[in-house]
Scaffold this motif. Structure first.
Motif, PDB file in Angstrom:
ATOM      1  N   ARG D   3       0.854  -1.182   0.000  1.00 46.19           N
ATOM      2  CA  ARG D   3       0.000   0.000   0.000  1.00 46.19           C
ATOM      3  C   ARG D   3       0.890   1.232   0.000  1.00 46.19           C
ATOM      4  NH1 ARG D   3      -4.880  -0.696   4.153  1.00 46.19           N
ATOM      5  NH2 ARG D   3      -5.926  -2.449   3.172  1.00 46.19           N
ATOM      6  N   PHE D  40      -2.992   4.766  -1.570  1.00 44.04           N
ATOM      7  CA  PHE D  40      -3.800   5.423  -0.546  1.00 44.04           C
ATOM      8  C   PHE D  40      -3.460   6.909  -0.565  1.00 44.04           C
ATOM      9  CE2 PHE D  40      -6.130   2.621   2.402  1.00 44.04           C
ATOM     10  CZ  PHE D  40      -5.870   1.412   1.783  1.00 44.04           C
ATOM     11  N   VAL D  63      -7.520   4.308  -2.971  1.00 35.88           N
ATOM     12  CA  VAL D  63      -8.392   4.503  -1.817  1.00 35.88           C
ATOM     13  C   VAL D  63      -8.158   5.907  -1.262  1.00 35.88           C
ATOM     14  CG1 VAL D  63      -9.040   3.651   0.470  1.00 35.88           C
ATOM     15  CG2 VAL D  63      -8.221   2.039  -1.277  1.00 35.88           C
ATOM     16  N   ILE D  65      -8.937   8.628   1.708  1.00 34.64           N
ATOM     17  CA  ILE D  65      -9.399   8.755   3.099  1.00 34.64           C
ATOM     18  C   ILE D  65      -9.735  10.226   3.324  1.00 34.64           C
ATOM     19  CG2 ILE D  65      -8.804   8.345   5.522  1.00 34.64           C
ATOM     20  CD1 ILE D  65      -8.680   5.760   4.025  1.00 34.64           C
ATOM     21  N   VAL D  78     -12.318   3.641  -4.062  1.00 35.68           N
ATOM     22  CA  VAL D  78     -13.077   3.595  -2.816  1.00 35.68           C
ATOM     23  C   VAL D  78     -12.801   4.886  -2.059  1.00 35.68           C
ATOM     24  CG1 VAL D  78     -13.442   2.373  -0.623  1.00 35.68           C
ATOM     25  CG2 VAL D  78     -12.744   1.089  -2.653  1.00 35.68           C
ATOM     26  N   SER D  79     -13.851   5.532  -1.565  1.00 31.58           N
ATOM     27  CA  SER D  79     -13.616   6.708  -0.724  1.00 31.58           C
ATOM     28  C   SER D  79     -14.163   6.422   0.664  1.00 31.58           C
ATOM     29  CB  SER D  79     -14.265   7.952  -1.319  1.00 31.58           C
ATOM     30  OG  SER D  79     -15.659   7.831  -1.324  1.00 31.58           O
ATOM     31  N   ILE D  80     -13.384   6.794   1.653  1.00 26.16           N
ATOM     32  CA  ILE D  80     -13.746   6.546   3.044  1.00 26.16           C
ATOM     33  C   ILE D  80     -13.923   7.885   3.742  1.00 26.16           C
ATOM     34  CG2 ILE D  80     -12.998   5.487   5.222  1.00 26.16           C
ATOM     35  CD1 ILE D  80     -13.417   3.413   3.016  1.00 26.16           C
ATOM     36  N   LYS D  81     -15.114   8.113   4.266  1.00 25.85           N
ATOM     37  CA  LYS D  81     -15.379   9.331   5.038  1.00 25.85           C
ATOM     38  C   LYS D  81     -14.957   9.113   6.485  1.00 25.85           C
ATOM     39  CE  LYS D  81     -19.498  10.239   2.284  1.00 25.85           C
ATOM     40  NZ  LYS D  81     -20.969  10.356   2.283  1.00 25.85           N
ATOM     41  N   ILE D  92      -5.174   8.655  10.288  1.00 29.52           N
ATOM     42  CA  ILE D  92      -5.814   7.401   9.876  1.00 29.52           C
ATOM     43  C   ILE D  92      -5.263   6.981   8.515  1.00 29.52           C
ATOM     44  CG2 ILE D  92      -8.022   6.378   9.152  1.00 29.52           C
ATOM     45  CD1 ILE D  92      -9.303   7.681  11.500  1.00 29.52           C
ATOM     46  N   ASN D  96      -2.554   3.309   7.097  1.00 24.19           N
ATOM     47  CA  ASN D  96      -2.864   2.365   6.030  1.00 24.19           C
ATOM     48  C   ASN D  96      -1.787   2.265   4.960  1.00 24.19           C
ATOM     49  OD1 ASN D  96      -5.727   1.272   6.520  1.00 24.19           O
ATOM     50  ND2 ASN D  96      -5.880   3.440   7.035  1.00 24.19           N
TER      51      ASN D  96
END
Lengths: 171, 171, 171, 171
Positions: D3, D40, D63, D65, D78-81, D92, D96
């Protein structure tokens, strides 16, 4: 009532580099307390503990914002457990400061210096104390900024008196 | 020095349901202060404000753990800004309690009741105050647990005196 | 592309109560994947693992949002480390859902049900699966709300087909 | 599956300093994807967007974040809230990554460079890209450390090929 953060070296207070800064830290704590400032720090050992000790002896108030698993040094007026790792904890700590004074310090202190600036909190580098407090001074933009956005100012002082003066003059 | 959390309805203190609980909250704050407990709460209005007011009048100490964007009610001894939303803030608040007293409350209070239990903090439901404090009592397992793991106990009391007694008897 | 959260019992998948829900969880995962939904869960064992397994076998995408110290089950398409404790991690997980399906569950699931509601995410209780999924149904206001503010709706279904229908009808 | 984090300038992609780094960022994204690395990043505009665009065009996975209030650029797999402010979100994100590549950058990037080091993640400075990526190189200890604890190494490279080589050689 100004909230003054103090950041810097962690580690045993009877071993260098912290032991070399012992009198300076105790004196800074005392002076901040005498001037009526509330001190916020990370609540642990090292610079945090000595500044807390000096402040409490002078009747001051010290709030320690603790990372997960830490009990806090014995000189805190109030200790706040965050349950967070050291770095995320630092960003909660920084939010509670009007201004921060930096003394020496390793990577955690460096993150807090930059984090304070990112949140718009003025930073006072107590020069001559080593670590990131002196190192970051080498890469200041125009001698006082930490990026091109000029969010807030970084002040460089060489004595506790100067530090107290700068704090007093901040809005 | 026990740290007692108080949770419950937010909202204007001069309007129901908070106004109906005014005397109860002031009295709870006063009694907690008189017994030497430090109060931790969310620092906002509603039950939090009235309990803080009662405690400060009696010389107590109240620490408010604030969510992002909140200034805190005027009765806090120390206010801590977390920069977090209400719910994540609640989990920092809960870590700082030895026990929590719940009064009425909407969804935020419900999350704090369950969160306290999940972190192993005893919960005292001040029954008859409405909201989730009474609602959760309907689904207790064996009258005192919030899941089959029996992590800690949920106590049900009907008066402030009983609440103070339970707090005093906790280890 | 709807993001469907699935919450519920953690624990070993070959022991009750999780083993009793094995086929149900695998089937739910499969159906969610076949309907093109992306699954978000806590990434651990129990219901999370079985739903992930079912979904991946059907070609679905599963994102696991992990608490500190967890490696994640082997069926995740993407695993995200938060470094946070289980509860604070849950509130990051909840932000990424459009809707959540709940299956059984202990205190952590209860916090997630209430947390989803607090953040305005519709909750689907898969009734008959035990734990907090059935327990919370006993204290719903007007059969579908979790506090007097009526922030969003809690739906009760008894089959996977109904759950998929409800998800499909949400805006 | 390594990653790789990519950090750097935010801001409009058609204006300096980001527009000057356009080809470099697209190419870096493409090469990372071709080598099978998962990317990431912070999911926003600037360097993050261009690297994402390059990677997706080459079939890679990205990804993002996200901090509170951000929707994410259109090139994320992919999106992470997180619901967190930019800085806490960064910590955070950093958890990763196995390694991070830094390109230019203002204060947020500086915090991420130091944060990666604090968490023991190797840092690759893509020199000549300006901002903190070049500035931090001036204060490295022994040319490769960010504090006296020597937690991990900071690598300096001048081309994308070198960056890919360093990543490939990491354990």
């Amino acid at each position: 009532m100004k909230r003054v953060g103090v950041i810097g070296y962690s580690g045993a207070t009877d071993r260098p580099p912290v032991s070399d800064l012992r009198e300076l830290c105790l004196e800074l704590g005392r002076k901040l307390a005498e001037n009526g400032f509330v001190i916020f720090n990370g609540g642990r050992d090292g610079v945090m503990e000595l500044v807390s000790q000096g402040a409490r002896k002078a009747g001051g108030t010290v709030v320690g914002i603790l990372p997960d698993g830490e009990a806090g040094n014995p000189y805190l007026s109030v200790s706040i457990k965050t349950g967070l790792d050291s770095q995320m904890r630092s960003f909660i700590l920084l939010r509670n400061m009007d201004v921060v004074v930096s003394i020496g310090g390793e990577i955690g202190t460096a993150i807090e210096i930059l984090g304070a600036y990112a949140l718009g909190k003025p930073v006072i580098l107590l020069r001559g104390t080593g670590g990131w407090t002196d190192r970051i001074a080498q890469v200041l933009i125009d001698g006082k900024y930490l990026d091109s956005r000029k969010i807030t100012e970084v002040h460089q002082v060489w004595t506790i008196e100067e530090a107290i003066d700068v704090i007093g003059q901040l809005p």
